[in-house]
Design a protein around this motif. Sequence first.
Motif, PDB file in Angstrom:
ATOM      1  N   SER A 216       0.828  -1.198   0.000  1.00 49.24           N
ATOM      2  CA  SER A 216       0.000   0.000   0.000  1.00 49.24           C
ATOM      3  C   SER A 216       0.869   1.256   0.000  1.00 49.24           C
ATOM      4  N   ILE A 217       1.919   1.229   0.820  1.00 49.51           N
ATOM      5  CA  ILE A 217       2.813   2.394   0.864  1.00 49.51           C
ATOM      6  C   ILE A 217       3.508   2.568  -0.490  1.00 49.51           C
ATOM      7  N   TYR A 218       3.898   1.453  -1.097  1.00 45.65           N
ATOM      8  CA  TYR A 218       4.588   1.510  -2.393  1.00 45.65           C
ATOM      9  C   TYR A 218       3.689   2.110  -3.472  1.00 45.65           C
ATOM     10  N   PHE A 219       2.442   1.672  -3.508  1.00 49.03           N
ATOM     11  CA  PHE A 219       1.548   2.128  -4.572  1.00 49.03           C
ATOM     12  C   PHE A 219       0.823   3.434  -4.249  1.00 49.03           C
ATOM     13  N   PHE A 220       0.439   3.631  -2.995  1.00 47.13           N
ATOM     14  CA  PHE A 220      -0.443   4.767  -2.692  1.00 47.13           C
ATOM     15  C   PHE A 220       0.130   5.776  -1.709  1.00 47.13           C
ATOM     16  N   GLY A 221       1.356   5.559  -1.245  1.00 43.36           N
ATOM     17  CA  GLY A 221       1.950   6.527  -0.328  1.00 43.36           C
ATOM     18  C   GLY A 221       1.784   6.139   1.129  1.00 43.36           C
ATOM     19  N   ALA A 222       2.616   6.783   1.978  1.00 45.15           N
ATOM     20  CA  ALA A 222       2.769   6.353   3.362  1.00 45.15           C
ATOM     21  C   ALA A 222       1.471   6.380   4.164  1.00 45.15           C
ATOM     22  N   SER A 223       0.604   7.350   3.906  1.00 43.12           N
ATOM     23  CA  SER A 223      -0.587   7.482   4.757  1.00 43.12           C
ATOM     24  C   SER A 223      -1.660   6.456   4.440  1.00 43.12           C
ATOM     25  N   SER A 224      -1.472   5.697   3.373  1.00 43.31           N
ATOM     26  CA  SER A 224      -2.536   4.801   2.942  1.00 43.31           C
ATOM     27  C   SER A 224      -2.547   3.476   3.706  1.00 43.31           C
ATOM     28  N   ALA A 225      -1.455   3.180   4.434  1.00 49.29           N
ATOM     29  CA  ALA A 225      -1.318   1.826   4.992  1.00 49.29           C
ATOM     30  C   ALA A 225      -2.479   1.420   5.894  1.00 49.29           C
ATOM     31  N   GLN A 226      -2.806   2.272   6.875  1.00 52.38           N
ATOM     32  CA  GLN A 226      -3.884   1.901   7.807  1.00 52.38           C
ATOM     33  C   GLN A 226      -5.205   1.716   7.069  1.00 52.38           C
ATOM     34  N   ILE A 227      -5.450   2.586   6.063  1.00 50.60           N
ATOM     35  CA  ILE A 227      -6.715   2.469   5.323  1.00 50.60           C
ATOM     36  C   ILE A 227      -6.779   1.129   4.613  1.00 50.60           C
ATOM     37  N   THR A 228      -5.689   0.739   3.984  1.00 51.49           N
ATOM     38  CA  THR A 228      -5.677  -0.542   3.271  1.00 51.49           C
ATOM     39  C   THR A 228      -5.889  -1.707   4.229  1.00 51.49           C
ATOM     40  N   VAL A 229      -5.108  -1.694   5.322  1.00 52.53           N
ATOM     41  CA  VAL A 229      -5.176  -2.819   6.262  1.00 52.53           C
ATOM     42  C   VAL A 229      -6.577  -2.960   6.840  1.00 52.53           C
ATOM     43  N   TRP A 230      -7.133  -1.845   7.296  1.00 51.94           N
ATOM     44  CA  TRP A 230      -8.436  -1.936   7.978  1.00 51.94           C
ATOM     45  C   TRP A 230      -9.573  -2.154   6.998  1.00 51.94           C
ATOM     46  N   SER A 231      -9.446  -1.643   5.765  1.00 54.07           N
ATOM     47  CA  SER A 231     -10.484  -1.945   4.773  1.00 54.07           C
ATOM     48  C   SER A 231     -10.488  -3.437   4.483  1.00 54.07           C
ATOM     49  N   LEU A 232      -9.275  -3.976   4.337  1.00 58.12           N
ATOM     50  CA  LEU A 232      -9.151  -5.411   4.098  1.00 58.12           C
ATOM     51  C   LEU A 232      -9.840  -6.192   5.207  1.00 58.12           C
ATOM     52  N   LEU A 233      -9.583  -5.761   6.446  1.00 55.89           N
ATOM     53  CA  LEU A 233     -10.169  -6.442   7.599  1.00 55.89           C
ATOM     54  C   LEU A 233     -11.692  -6.346   7.563  1.00 55.89           C
ATOM     55  N   LEU A 234     -12.188  -5.134   7.298  1.00 58.26           N
ATOM     56  CA  LEU A 234     -13.644  -4.943   7.328  1.00 58.26           C
ATOM     57  C   LEU A 234     -14.322  -5.794   6.257  1.00 58.26           C
ATOM     58  N   ILE A 235     -13.681  -5.836   5.073  1.00 52.42           N
ATOM     59  CA  ILE A 235     -14.269  -6.656   4.006  1.00 52.42           C
ATOM     60  C   ILE A 235     -14.244  -8.127   4.413  1.00 52.42           C
ATOM     61  N   LEU A 236     -13.113  -8.558   4.990  1.00 45.12           N
ATOM     62  CA  LEU A 236     -12.992  -9.967   5.369  1.00 45.12           C
ATOM     63  C   LEU A 236     -14.041 -10.376   6.401  1.00 45.12           C
TER      64      LEU A 236
END
Lengths: 235, 308
Positions: free
Chosen positions: B269-289
């Motif tokens: 997430s940091i590689y593709f969308f920048g440093a601030s995106s990590a928590q959003i990616t992780v928690w979105s993944l969790l919520l979807i799961l």
Amino acid sequence: MLNVENIDVRYGAIHALKNVSISVGESEIVTVVGSNGAGKSSLLRAIAGTTKVSKGSISFKKQRINSLSAPSRVKSGLTLVPEGRQIFVSMTVEENLLLGAHSRTGSEVKNSIESIFDRFSNLAERRNQLASVLSGGEQQMLAIGRAMVAKPRLMMLDEPSLGLSPILVSQLFELIKELHSQGISILIVEQNTKLALKTAQRGYILELGSVRQEGTVDELAADKILAEAYLGESN
Amino acid sequence: MLFEQVLQQIINGLMLGSIYISVAVAFTLAIGILNFLNFTIPALYMLAGMVGWSLSHYGLPFGLSGPIHWGLALVIGIICAILASLLVERFTYRYFKMKHGDATEHAIPLVSSLGFLLIFEYLILIAHGSDTRGFSTPFTNLDWKTAGFIISIPQLASLILSILIVAALSFLLSRTKVGRALRAIAENPDAATMMGIDVDRIVPIVFILIGFLCGISASIFAINYHEVSPYMGDHVGTKAIAAMVIGGLGSVWGAIAGGLIVGLSETLSIYFFGASSAQITVWSLLLILVVFKPTGLFGHNAIGKGKF
Ligand SMILES: Nc1ncnc2c1ncn2[C@@H]1O[C@H](COP(=O)(O)OP(=O)(O)O)[C@@H](O)[C@H]1O
Ligand SMILES: [Mg+2]
């Protein structure tokens, strides 16, 4: 062997046991009968140490055990087969038995467990399966087997026949007599008053948290109110 | 070229995930056995790191010694995390169990553990300020370059160590008498007591394991990323909770998978969308799961207490 003198149990405002005294002698079968909510389970749990008493004294093998923790009471030879069996369904049959022997150490534990498997072939067939796959009757056998491997001097059983078919109930009571003949004292709480009075030597009638009557099973069976309430012999 | 860079990020993500594994297992032990969301865990992690740094930088307090060898310093840091964890047991879990018979049915122990988190954090802030501190070990440039990829040897060793610790823990839970007692407590504490299991004596073992796991993880972080800070626990704490839920509450092996997945999604997430995106990616993944599989990837078929 067991002497309970004038105990009280309270749950907040609920006064579940009032001044209850009972005793169980050396190699005796004693039964406690009474309707739902009379305080039977509270009495057994108080003796086992999983419920606090607010008054009175409990002694076992001539030692006052009020201040002993529940696990220490198990170690001293007092086990409870709880209401509803409460076997560990996320564990295997064998693990349940190993847990029953938790307070023991040494090589004899293995023998005790094997002797349970020798006795209950249904359990032996499923020793490595989860206890949740057992039928109700098998679960009750496991609950009693689990109590047996603790090597108790006094075994307390809380409504062991609940939910079992008549055939299983009579097998259960045969087993209880057999345990008794091996020198284990028995304190049994039962809804099946008839069978309990047939199996035991003495009994107590608990009503609204107090002992209403005590005596030999013949005396109790002759009690008119008991007969009406529990034996269904009036009308 | 892009492909290779992404592959390098995947390697980095797995290495980062190894930090989360032990902390996620610590959370999962507390939830699975005690039904207790122990919020002090990030502070135990930070404590181990900061105590380790302080000892290797200054030495023992009150001038009792000069700077201590970094390895010994980290071991003492781990011991401090274990002691702090036992303190939390005494004043949150045990206190409520004694007073009210049960520590699991209400939120007060959870809030108390949050209180300990803040107290530990601010004690360290008072002692050492808020700066990030360098933690130096002899392993700064031990990289293994193969086929154009860089794999840090200490990181690889850490990943293997984390997996070995989880394997040992899993063995403890499934094969030993103590583990069996812990699982019995997890399923039915009342019945466990009737088996003669002394719950009050065994529960501290859970807290010792929690402190140990946090301490190990913090040491791995300090050795691999060469820094510690009073806020290091906050970064790892939320990710480890996410890892626990993704892997499945109460599943020790799930915590490994969850930790690696969170590490991976974070670096990618940091590689593709920048440093601030990590928590959003992780928690979105969790919520979807959790919508599709509320038990997590490796959780048992019931959610919550008693699942080992
Ligand atoms: N844990 C508890 N908390 C509050 N009240 C309880 C609890 N356990 C039992 N009681 C109450 O105490 C009384 C006696 O219950 P119990 O001992 O279970 O009776 P029995 O086993 O004879 O049915 C009942 O009124 C019951 O509602
Ligand atoms: Mg009852």
